[in-house]
Motif scaffolding. Structure first.
Motif, PDB file in Angstrom:
ATOM      1  N   GLN A 108     -16.464 -87.419 -11.778  1.00  0.00           N
ATOM      2  CA  GLN A 108     -15.366 -86.692 -12.424  1.00  0.00           C
ATOM      3  C   GLN A 108     -15.146 -85.339 -11.747  1.00  0.00           C
ATOM      4  N   ALA A 109     -16.247 -84.648 -11.478  1.00  0.00           N
ATOM      5  CA  ALA A 109     -16.135 -83.328 -10.841  1.00  0.00           C
ATOM      6  C   ALA A 109     -15.484 -83.450  -9.468  1.00  0.00           C
ATOM      7  N   LYS A 110     -15.869 -84.480  -8.708  1.00  0.00           N
ATOM      8  CA  LYS A 110     -15.310 -84.659  -7.362  1.00  0.00           C
ATOM      9  C   LYS A 110     -13.817 -84.990  -7.443  1.00  0.00           C
ATOM     10  N   ALA A 111     -13.462 -85.894  -8.377  1.00  0.00           N
ATOM     11  CA  ALA A 111     -12.056 -86.298  -8.515  1.00  0.00           C
ATOM     12  C   ALA A 111     -11.184 -85.118  -8.964  1.00  0.00           C
ATOM     13  N   ILE A 112     -11.693 -84.323  -9.913  1.00  0.00           N
ATOM     14  CA  ILE A 112     -10.936 -83.171 -10.411  1.00  0.00           C
ATOM     15  C   ILE A 112     -10.751 -82.143  -9.299  1.00  0.00           C
ATOM     16  N   ASP A 113     -11.811 -81.920  -8.519  1.00  0.00           N
ATOM     17  CA  ASP A 113     -11.718 -80.977  -7.407  1.00  0.00           C
ATOM     18  C   ASP A 113     -10.674 -81.421  -6.385  1.00  0.00           C
ATOM     19  N   GLN A 114     -10.651 -82.725  -6.077  1.00  0.00           N
ATOM     20  CA  GLN A 114      -9.647 -83.261  -5.148  1.00  0.00           C
ATOM     21  C   GLN A 114      -8.240 -83.015  -5.673  1.00  0.00           C
ATOM     22  N   ALA A 115      -8.037 -83.301  -6.975  1.00  0.00           N
ATOM     23  CA  ALA A 115      -6.702 -83.153  -7.566  1.00  0.00           C
ATOM     24  C   ALA A 115      -6.264 -81.689  -7.595  1.00  0.00           C
ATOM     25  N   LEU A 116      -7.202 -80.796  -7.957  1.00  0.00           N
ATOM     26  CA  LEU A 116      -6.856 -79.376  -8.009  1.00  0.00           C
ATOM     27  C   LEU A 116      -6.479 -78.840  -6.632  1.00  0.00           C
ATOM     28  N   ASN A 117      -7.034 -79.445  -5.588  1.00  0.00           N
ATOM     29  CA  ASN A 117      -6.729 -79.026  -4.217  1.00  0.00           C
ATOM     30  C   ASN A 117      -5.615 -79.856  -3.593  1.00  0.00           C
ATOM     31  N   LYS A 118      -4.853 -80.567  -4.454  1.00  0.00           N
ATOM     32  CA  LYS A 118      -3.651 -81.305  -4.045  1.00  0.00           C
ATOM     33  C   LYS A 118      -3.952 -82.402  -3.014  1.00  0.00           C
ATOM     34  N   THR A 134     -14.739 -96.615 -10.378  1.00  0.00           N
ATOM     35  CA  THR A 134     -16.017 -96.567 -11.091  1.00  0.00           C
ATOM     36  C   THR A 134     -15.955 -97.547 -12.259  1.00  0.00           C
ATOM     37  N   PRO A 135     -17.117 -97.917 -12.856  1.00  0.00           N
ATOM     38  CA  PRO A 135     -17.125 -98.967 -13.886  1.00  0.00           C
ATOM     39  C   PRO A 135     -16.345 -98.612 -15.144  1.00  0.00           C
ATOM     40  N   THR A 136     -16.111 -99.627 -15.974  1.00  0.00           N
ATOM     41  CA  THR A 136     -15.500 -99.437 -17.286  1.00  0.00           C
ATOM     42  C   THR A 136     -16.311 -98.419 -18.080  1.00  0.00           C
ATOM     43  N   ALA A 137     -15.614 -97.554 -18.819  1.00  0.00           N
ATOM     44  CA  ALA A 137     -16.241 -96.562 -19.699  1.00  0.00           C
ATOM     45  C   ALA A 137     -17.001 -95.483 -18.938  1.00  0.00           C
ATOM     46  N   SER A 138     -16.592 -95.217 -17.702  1.00  0.00           N
ATOM     47  CA  SER A 138     -17.252 -94.154 -16.924  1.00  0.00           C
ATOM     48  C   SER A 138     -16.472 -92.844 -16.993  1.00  0.00           C
ATOM     49  N   GLY A 139     -15.434 -92.799 -17.810  1.00  0.00           N
ATOM     50  CA  GLY A 139     -14.710 -91.541 -18.003  1.00  0.00           C
ATOM     51  C   GLY A 139     -13.664 -91.251 -16.948  1.00  0.00           C
ATOM     52  N   LYS A 140     -12.992 -92.303 -16.453  1.00  0.00           N
ATOM     53  CA  LYS A 140     -11.959 -92.076 -15.431  1.00  0.00           C
ATOM     54  C   LYS A 140     -10.784 -91.262 -15.979  1.00  0.00           C
ATOM     55  N   THR A 141     -10.519 -91.400 -17.290  1.00  0.00           N
ATOM     56  CA  THR A 141      -9.373 -90.710 -17.889  1.00  0.00           C
ATOM     57  C   THR A 141      -9.435 -89.199 -17.651  1.00  0.00           C
ATOM     58  N   LEU A 142     -10.630 -88.617 -17.775  1.00  0.00           N
ATOM     59  CA  LEU A 142     -10.765 -87.169 -17.574  1.00  0.00           C
ATOM     60  C   LEU A 142     -10.499 -86.771 -16.123  1.00  0.00           C
ATOM     61  N   CYS A 143     -10.668 -87.710 -15.190  1.00  0.00           N
ATOM     62  CA  CYS A 143     -10.449 -87.402 -13.773  1.00  0.00           C
ATOM     63  C   CYS A 143      -9.016 -86.957 -13.509  1.00  0.00           C
ATOM     64  N   TYR A 144      -8.073 -87.457 -14.328  1.00  0.00           N
ATOM     65  CA  TYR A 144      -6.686 -87.007 -14.144  1.00  0.00           C
ATOM     66  C   TYR A 144      -6.195 -86.117 -15.281  1.00  0.00           C
ATOM     67  N   ASN A 145      -6.699 -86.310 -16.506  1.00  0.00           N
ATOM     68  CA  ASN A 145      -6.219 -85.472 -17.603  1.00  0.00           C
ATOM     69  C   ASN A 145      -6.575 -84.001 -17.400  1.00  0.00           C
ATOM     70  N   ILE A 146      -7.786 -83.737 -16.909  1.00  0.00           N
ATOM     71  CA  ILE A 146      -8.223 -82.339 -16.771  1.00  0.00           C
ATOM     72  C   ILE A 146      -7.381 -81.572 -15.750  1.00  0.00           C
ATOM     73  N   PRO A 147      -7.214 -82.071 -14.501  1.00  0.00           N
ATOM     74  CA  PRO A 147      -6.377 -81.282 -13.568  1.00  0.00           C
ATOM     75  C   PRO A 147      -4.922 -81.175 -14.010  1.00  0.00           C
ATOM     76  N   ILE A 148      -4.417 -82.187 -14.688  1.00  0.00           N
ATOM     77  CA  ILE A 148      -3.011 -82.142 -15.112  1.00  0.00           C
ATOM     78  C   ILE A 148      -2.830 -81.150 -16.258  1.00  0.00           C
ATOM     79  N   LEU A 149      -3.745 -81.131 -17.219  1.00  0.00           N
ATOM     80  CA  LEU A 149      -3.664 -80.140 -18.297  1.00  0.00           C
ATOM     81  C   LEU A 149      -3.841 -78.728 -17.735  1.00  0.00           C
ATOM     82  N   HIS A 150      -4.740 -78.579 -16.777  1.00  0.00           N
ATOM     83  CA  HIS A 150      -4.905 -77.271 -16.112  1.00  0.00           C
ATOM     84  C   HIS A 150      -3.584 -76.822 -15.489  1.00  0.00           C
ATOM     85  N   SER A 151      -2.898 -77.752 -14.825  1.00  0.00           N
ATOM     86  CA  SER A 151      -1.638 -77.423 -14.158  1.00  0.00           C
ATOM     87  C   SER A 151      -0.582 -76.992 -15.169  1.00  0.00           C
ATOM     88  N   VAL A 152      -0.503 -77.685 -16.301  1.00  0.00           N
ATOM     89  CA  VAL A 152       0.505 -77.362 -17.325  1.00  0.00           C
ATOM     90  C   VAL A 152       0.193 -76.021 -17.985  1.00  0.00           C
TER      91      VAL A 152
END
Length: 771
Positions: free
Chosen positions: A62-72, A79-97
């Motif tokens: 999650q940390a790696k994915a969020i860092d990638q998104a924040l750096n455009k 990653t497997p089911t229930a590994s928290g992929k949703t936060l990988c995009y929700n966090i950088p997008i909420l940060h942006s808004v």
């Protein structure tokens, strides 16, 4: 006395009858979490909200994915089911808004149910911002169910718009002038479950994304793509094909999971000569009953609505016999009302429902709580789907169990008898061809409707300035000659009165489709459409047409009007149409020959085919229980094909007459038809296989595998480069089949392929392996 899951697992191990049917028992050890800190640039207000939501640390992926998104940087997360992929995009997008109130994001999900579930989860986090930011973050679902009264507000004020590719194609891009706020400020595009976007559907979606990027460039925005996928062999390649951009692959999960047992179960043979096994539906019911009787929360996946209802009936009867409330067992499939679905999902999360029988509707990441058991009745068609379904159990850190119960189909039998293909690295690749000519023509029309083309513009250029399609101007010139475009100065303008997107189905390559009309009372209604090439096989007169698990009898196919009239039925069989085909090779794209005169190649072909007859095939056992004639005109299909040719004298080398060789070729053709989908992540209907004792093209005994889509979608090229794996898989499937001389689970029924088909097919495959 109720047993715990561990006690039930121990009892299964000691059950000789059960273990005699187990072909694999894999234990996946528990894994501890791997954590990482939140990226330093995250807004403090977002961190405060996440802490309130109970999120104090991130997993490493999650940390790696969020860092990638924040750096455009564009990325794909696998990653497997229930590994928290949703936060990988929700966090950088909420940060942006939070940082920029005008910021916008677009979420693409393949199903409405998943979109609704994701919006619900997103809203739970957004509610925590009410006291910390001076404006309200708005997320909306925009699909066919969205009320007209709400659409204006979504277009002007939706920070996060959640939709599907079909709605983006028909409802958003053609009306981009009403979505100026979105496109001027589009910072992120999320594409979830990208493994669904393969074949012709994926080829269309890649072109929809080309159009999206073109509109974004017009409004001056450059969104970052965040893709998520289940396990496939080529996630980065598929994501790059879909988006047209370079992506970073994030596939090392930091999420924890408990110990998992994965069992492959093959029902016992009841007729060895015919290769018939005990009903996998009955076996699934028997196994599941043991778990629900001990109040172990269980999910059962079935491949059709009909099988869902059959299993549901069986398990409710079991509960009644045990003196337990039958309401604790529920079904879940298409056709249930939304409120009923939400009630079932809540019952699973709260533990009030002990068992659910579902189609693949619950395969995706919808929150249904923490189940302990998943049972998969029949192979779902791909390894990624099987992993998704098994992943619905064991979402906490305790022990869980998944059981795959095999049917008698050749693909099921191959998987259950060759478990290493499942448990080792996935051989399945998501394949698309975004330059399929018919798809290109369709989407260049749509793009011209949306914005005029510049005289030197290339369709599909990426954000980094890389050039797009070389043939763009040639296609534009063709469309001008067809009367839909007009060139004025240095621009190509749309001039037709029609609205192109509405006539383009993202799930079909053909421009002309047959509409399927259900005549079942109380009123007629259209339930779907199908392209002409598939229509002759699936909706001919007297066919049994399967639609979302329901069975329909085809009363009449009106070929001239392109309409098929059907009514609902419940029967114990389906129909399998037989094609009489003639294939001509038009151009060879690549070919190789061995010293022993074996040849493989692929290229452009034209297939002339006519459906001549159909078989009635019994569910579960795949027995042939009848047949009928089909009366339809010939069809011509320009497509791509792969071929494998033997030396002209192979029958003499093997000491066979030509009839015996023909039977052997029929046998390996039947195997390839069923085994190839495993490697192309496709469906049996994506390909057709034609054996020839003497091919007019090469004058050699040959097997042709052609793509059932006009222009092809890249499957033939994939087969050319990976056919050795398919030969090995077909050989293994034949070696492990228990029948004596052919059956539906290997080379086909003995009466259809001949007494020596299995023996000759084995020899042919052995020779192919060594050449």
């Amino acid at each position: 006395m109720k047993l715990t899951l561990e006690q039930i697992i121990d009892r299964l191990r000691r059950n000789e009858a059960f273990m005699s049917c187990v072909t694999a028992w894999q234990e996946i050890p528990a894994k501890d979490p791997e954590y990482a800190e939140f990226p330093a640039q995250l807004d403090e207000r977002l961190l405060t909200a996440l802490h309130k939501h109970g999120i104090h640390k991130l997993y490493t992926h999650q940390a790696k994915a969020i860092d990638q998104a924040l750096n455009k940087k564009d990325s794909v997360i696998v990653t497997p089911t229930a590994s928290g992929k949703t936060l990988c995009y929700n966090i950088p997008i909420l940060h942006s808004v939070i940082q920029t109130q005008e910021s916008r994001a677009l979420y693409l999900f393949p199903t409405k149910a998943l979109a609704q579930d994701q919006v619900h989860e997103l809203q739970r986090i957004i509610e925590l911002f009410s006291e910390t930011i001076p404006f309200s973050i708005k997320s909306y679902t925009f699909d066919g169910d969205t009320p007209v009264s709400a659409r204006k507000a979504i277009k002007s004020s939706g920070h996060i718009v959640v939709t599907n590719p079909d709605m983006l194609h028909t409802g958003i891009l053609p009306h981009h002038t009403q979505w100026v706020k979105l496109f001027e400020n589009l910072h992120y595009v999320v594409i979830d479950e990208i493994h669904h976007y393969r074949g012709i559907f994926g080829s269309h979606v890649a072109n929809v994304l080309r159009r999206l990027k073109r509109v974004c460039q017009f409004y001056g925005s450059r969104p970052t793509f965040i893709c998520c996928s289940a396990t496939i062999a080529n996630p980065a390649e598929l994501a790059e094909q879909l988006t047209g951009e370079s992506v970073t692959l994030i596939d090392k999960s930091g999420a924890p999971h408990g110990k998992k047992h994965f069992i492959f179960y093959n029902p016992p043979v009841v007729n060895k000569e015919l290769g018939i096994r005990r009903s996998y539906i009955k076996e699934t019911q028997r196994i599941a009953a043991d778990f629900v009787a001990n109040d172990v929360q269980t999910i059962v996946f079935a491949r059709s609505r009909m099988n869902v209802e059959i299993l549901l009936t069986y398990l409710k009867d079991t509960m009644r016999r045990l003196g337990k409330p039958a309401i604790k067992i529920r079904g879940y499939r298409g056709g249930y009302l939304p409120l009923e679905r939400r009630e079932i999902e809540k019952g699973l999360r709260d533990g009030l429902i002990m068992g659910v029988v579902s189609t693949n509707a619950l395969e995706l990441g919808i929150d249904i709580g923490q189940l302990q058991i998943s049972i998969i009745a029949g192979y779902p068609g791909t390894i990624s789907s099987t992993l998704q379904q098994s992943g619905r159990a064991g979402r906490r850190q305790e022990t869980s169990l998944s059981i795959f119960v095999s049917s008698s189909s050749p693909l099921d039998q191959y998987i259950v008898n060759n478990p290493h293909y499942f448990f080792e690295k996935s051989p399945e690749s998501g394949i698309i061809d975004k330059d399929n000519l018919l798809a290109l023509l369709s989407h260049i029309k749509c793009a011209a409707f949306e914005l005029p083309f510049a005289a030197d513009e290339r369709f599909g250029s990426n954000f980094t300035g890389s050039s797009g399609l070389d043939s763009t101007q040639e296609i534009l010139l063709y469309l001008e000659e067809s009367g839909v475009l007009h060139r004025s100065g240095d621009k190509w303008h749309w001039m037709a009165e029609t609205y192109p997107a509405e006539s383009i189905n993202l799930r079909s390559a053909a421009e002309e489709n047959v509409v399927i009309i259900d005549k079942t009372k109380p009123q007629e209604k259209v339930i779907g459409e199908i392209d002409l090439f598939a229509a002759q096989l699936m909706v001919h007169d007297e066919a049994i047409y399967l639609h979302e698990g329901k069975q329909y009898y085809v009363d009449k196919l009106d070929w001239q009007r392109r309409q098929a009239y059907v009514h609902g039925v419940q029967v114990d069989h389906y129909t399998d149409a037989q094609l009489k085909s003639d294939l001509k090779v038009l151009e060879v794209f690549q070919s190789t020959d061995t010293e022993n005169d074996f040849t493989r190649g692929y290229g452009e072909v034209v297939v002339t085919s006519v459906a001549t007859m159909y078989k009635k095939v019994k569910f579960q056992t795949h027995e042939n229980i009848g047949w009928g004639k089909i009366h339809l005109p010939e069809l011509e299909l320009h497509t791509m094909a792969f071929w494998y040719a033997f030396p002209p004298n192979i029958h003499q080398i093997m000491q066979l007459n030509k009839e015996e060789l023909g039977d052997g070729l029929k046998g390996i053709a039947h195997l390839f038809k069923n085994i190839v989908p495993l490697f192309i992540m496709g469906d049996r209907n994506d390909i057709a296989v034609l054996p020839m004792v003497r091919s007019p093209f090469s004058e050699k005994p040959s097997v042709y595998i052609w793509e059932q889509y006009p222009g092809g979608i890249g499957l033939s090229k994939k087969l050319f480069h990976s056919f050795d794996n398919i030969i090995a898989a077909a050989h293994d499937a034949l070696e492990t089949c228990a029948c004596s001389a052919g059956c539906p689970s290997c080379v086909g029924p003995q009466l259809e392929v001949g007494e020596k088909s299995k023996k000759v097919a084995q020899s042919l495959l052995q020779i192919m392996k060594s050449n």
